[in-house]
Design an enzyme around this catalytic site. Structure first.
Site, PDB file in Angstrom:
ATOM      1  N   LYS A 119      -8.095 -25.281 -37.067  1.00 34.09           N
ATOM      2  CA  LYS A 119      -9.155 -24.584 -36.081  1.00 34.09           C
ATOM      3  C   LYS A 119      -8.070 -25.180 -34.526  1.00 34.09           C
ATOM      4  O   LYS A 119      -8.332 -24.314 -33.867  1.00 34.09           O
ATOM      5  CB  LYS A 119     -10.363 -25.531 -35.552  1.00 34.09           C
ATOM      6  CG  LYS A 119     -11.422 -25.651 -36.511  1.00 34.09           C
ATOM      7  CD  LYS A 119     -12.423 -25.959 -36.352  1.00 34.09           C
ATOM      8  CE  LYS A 119     -13.960 -25.562 -36.718  1.00 34.09           C
ATOM      9  NZ  LYS A 119     -13.514 -25.534 -38.870  1.00 34.09           N
ATOM     10  N   HIS A 168     -12.391 -22.816 -32.859  1.00 33.13           N
ATOM     11  CA  HIS A 168     -13.825 -23.023 -33.774  1.00 33.13           C
ATOM     12  C   HIS A 168     -14.331 -21.743 -34.267  1.00 33.13           C
ATOM     13  O   HIS A 168     -15.202 -21.097 -33.333  1.00 33.13           O
ATOM     14  CB  HIS A 168     -14.527 -23.708 -33.336  1.00 33.13           C
ATOM     15  CG  HIS A 168     -15.488 -24.389 -34.049  1.00 33.13           C
ATOM     16  ND1 HIS A 168     -16.153 -24.048 -35.409  1.00 33.13           N
ATOM     17  CD2 HIS A 168     -16.057 -25.934 -34.515  1.00 33.13           C
ATOM     18  CE1 HIS A 168     -17.325 -24.181 -35.623  1.00 33.13           C
ATOM     19  NE2 HIS A 168     -16.952 -25.575 -35.581  1.00 33.13           N
ATOM     20  N   CYS A 172     -22.643 -24.459 -38.675  1.00 29.13           N
ATOM     21  CA  CYS A 172     -20.947 -24.082 -38.591  1.00 29.13           C
ATOM     22  C   CYS A 172     -20.492 -24.263 -40.383  1.00 29.13           C
ATOM     23  O   CYS A 172     -19.708 -24.091 -40.747  1.00 29.13           O
ATOM     24  CB  CYS A 172     -20.108 -25.005 -37.859  1.00 29.13           C
ATOM     25  SG  CYS A 172     -20.149 -24.560 -35.829  1.00 29.13           S
ATOM     26  N   HIS A 220     -12.798 -30.012 -41.694  1.00 30.31           N
ATOM     27  CA  HIS A 220     -13.300 -29.380 -40.762  1.00 30.31           C
ATOM     28  C   HIS A 220     -12.851 -29.441 -39.320  1.00 30.31           C
ATOM     29  O   HIS A 220     -12.804 -28.596 -38.523  1.00 30.31           O
ATOM     30  CB  HIS A 220     -14.685 -29.983 -40.566  1.00 30.31           C
ATOM     31  CG  HIS A 220     -15.738 -29.439 -39.579  1.00 30.31           C
ATOM     32  ND1 HIS A 220     -15.925 -27.960 -39.591  1.00 30.31           N
ATOM     33  CD2 HIS A 220     -16.667 -29.705 -38.691  1.00 30.31           C
ATOM     34  CE1 HIS A 220     -17.187 -27.717 -38.744  1.00 30.31           C
ATOM     35  NE2 HIS A 220     -16.969 -28.428 -38.389  1.00 30.31           N
ATOM     36  N   PHE A 223     -24.138 -28.482 -36.866  1.00 33.28           N
ATOM     37  CA  PHE A 223     -25.130 -28.576 -36.153  1.00 33.28           C
ATOM     38  C   PHE A 223     -26.457 -28.740 -36.336  1.00 33.28           C
ATOM     39  O   PHE A 223     -26.286 -27.652 -37.671  1.00 33.28           O
ATOM     40  CB  PHE A 223     -25.234 -27.473 -35.119  1.00 33.28           C
ATOM     41  CG  PHE A 223     -23.821 -27.906 -33.504  1.00 33.28           C
ATOM     42  CD1 PHE A 223     -23.421 -28.957 -33.545  1.00 33.28           C
ATOM     43  CD2 PHE A 223     -24.377 -26.791 -32.794  1.00 33.28           C
ATOM     44  CE1 PHE A 223     -22.299 -28.859 -32.601  1.00 33.28           C
ATOM     45  CE2 PHE A 223     -23.844 -27.266 -31.511  1.00 33.28           C
ATOM     46  CZ  PHE A 223     -22.542 -28.326 -31.080  1.00 33.28           C
ATOM     47  N   GLU A 255     -15.515 -37.581 -39.593  1.00 29.18           N
ATOM     48  CA  GLU A 255     -14.223 -36.907 -40.614  1.00 29.18           C
ATOM     49  C   GLU A 255     -13.177 -37.592 -41.122  1.00 29.18           C
ATOM     50  O   GLU A 255     -12.927 -37.557 -42.522  1.00 29.18           O
ATOM     51  CB  GLU A 255     -14.301 -35.522 -40.727  1.00 29.18           C
ATOM     52  CG  GLU A 255     -13.609 -34.856 -42.251  1.00 29.18           C
ATOM     53  CD  GLU A 255     -13.206 -33.619 -41.867  1.00 29.18           C
ATOM     54  OE1 GLU A 255     -12.843 -32.785 -42.840  1.00 29.18           O
ATOM     55  OE2 GLU A 255     -13.061 -32.739 -40.443  1.00 29.18           O
TER      56      GLU A 255
END
Length: 406
Positions: free
Chosen positions: A330, A335, A161, A301, A394, A312
């Site tokens: 998002k 996402h 990502c 993110h 990931f 985060e």
């Protein structure tokens, strides 16, 4: 000798909020989720997503469109917009000096799955002669290079990502090294198909809802329950600042710094301390020559998952104690996986230009455990000169870009 400054001269986007950068910006500023039920997902535990509307093959035009997977079509459309926005004409530029760096997380996984199903149901003869082209992850970069007559370096970074920010970083380095004079860079992704949706449901990472899908993605909310899958692409045209100014181009933003790190902790869970991701953020600030207190906005993110948002939020509170305004696109776009970093960096460019921070969709106030200042309900006007965009993927891939305007 210091590296030459690199600037954004063109921006193109295609997302669930709109078919170009301007409409995407307006959609994100409206703060309303684009998630909706999809007939092709009916009967699955997660039957909704954020998708791009319209006939992509028709928009690309020509017979060549039918050898392209959906992720390639998205990337090419965003690139066409970005190059036009930069004021370049691929028919006249020196293609040997143009690089293409376009990342993706999973490439044409949807097409591969479709071809495998055809093979099983109807035999080898039913599969497409374009099957390989529909699948391999370098095809967006390749098709953009073909359309743009770009014969310089071409590559397709994959860091899950964070692929989009990785691609921008690689392109910046190519420009700084003198390997090219123009770089077309960003990322694209399209993973909304049954197999992936079932995988997110089975893993527990995907949000489920018995109500309105548009309420499912709630970054930083106390009751956040998982991510909503999206798709899209964002491409930037990057040039050395001196070259851009010499040709009279508009410098939309400067790429002030990049940072990267790897958690080396778990394939899907972030390092719980957030300290390794913080290394990436501090590296970006160090390269930019900024102190943390000079950051005026964080594009987070913000996946709406329990662990990622908590990690985060702790990072933001620790690194930026002056509480700059935070957004998380998002909530509106879903996402977009490998494309998300490029899309969010593009939105950060637009925030700098407009002096606006978009709201986080579906958020009244962040989790009380989070000491961060999330923008909610409506856009917030801020005199922005410096901002950062976080991307975490990931595999523990962390990438952060620092952006500034004059």
């Amino acid at each position: 000798m210091s590296a030459p400054a690199v600037v954004v001269t063109g921006l193109g986007m295609i997302t669930p909020a709109g078919g170009d950068a301007e409409s995407t910006w307006k959609g994100v500023c409206a703060g309303i989720s684009t998630a909706r039920p999809l007939p092709e997902l009916a009967g699955l535990p997660i039957d909704f997503a954020c998708t791009v509307d319209g006939d992509l093959a028709g928009a690309v035009g020509g017979r060549a469109a039918y050898r392209m997977g959906r992720f390639t079509l998205l990337g090419l459309l965003a690139a066409v917009e970005a190059v036009a926005d930069a004021g370049h004409d691929p028919a006249t530029w020196d293609g040997t000096r143009v690089a293409v760096v376009v990342g993706t997380s999973s490439g044409g996984t949807a097409s591969l799955t479709e071809q495998a199903a055809l093979y099983e149901r109807r035999g080898p003869g039913a599969t497409s002669p374009q099957g390989v082209l529909l699948t391999i992850p370098n095809m967006p970069a390749a098709e953009i290079a073909i359309r743009m007559h770009a014969t310089g370096p071409s590559m397709a970074p994959c860091t899950a990502c964070s692929s989009g920010v990785t691609a921008l970083s690689v392109a910046r380095d190519l420009l700084a090294s003198g390997a090219c004079d123009v770089a077309v860079a960003g990322a694209t992704e399209s993973l909304v198909f049954p197999l992936v949706m079932q995988a997110f449901a089975t893993s527990g990472a995907g949000a489920r809802t018995d109500g309105d899908p548009a309420q499912a993605c709630r970054p930083f909310a106390p009751d956040r329950s998982g991510l909503v899958v999206g798709e899209g692409a964002a491409i930037m045209v990057l040039e050395r600042e001196d070259d851009a100014r010499a040709r009279g181009a508009r410098c939309r933003a400067r790429l002030a710094g990049f940072g990267a790190s790897t958690d080396a902790h778990h394939p899907t869970r972030p390092h719980p301390s957030g300290r390794i991701a913080e290394v990436a953020a501090r590296s970006a600030l160090r390269e930019a020559g900024w102190t943390p207190e000079e950051v005026q906005h964080v594009n987070a993110h913000g996946t709406s998952t329990v662990l990622n948002d908590a990690t985060e939020a702790a990072l933001i509170a620790r690194l930026y104690p002056h509480r700059p305004p935070v957004t998380a696109p998002k909530g509106v776009l879903g996402h977009c996986m490998g494309a998300s970093g490029a899309i969010e960096a593009g939105l950060t460019v637009l925030s700098l230009e407009h002096g606006l921070v978009p709201p986080v969709a579906n958020l009244d106030a962040p989790d009380p455990a989070f000491a961060i200042d999330c923008v909610t309900k409506t856009t917030r006007r801020v005199d922005l000169r410096r901002a950062v965009s976080h991307s975490f993927g990931f595999g523990g891939h962390n990438a952060v870009v620092a952006l500034e305007r004059d």
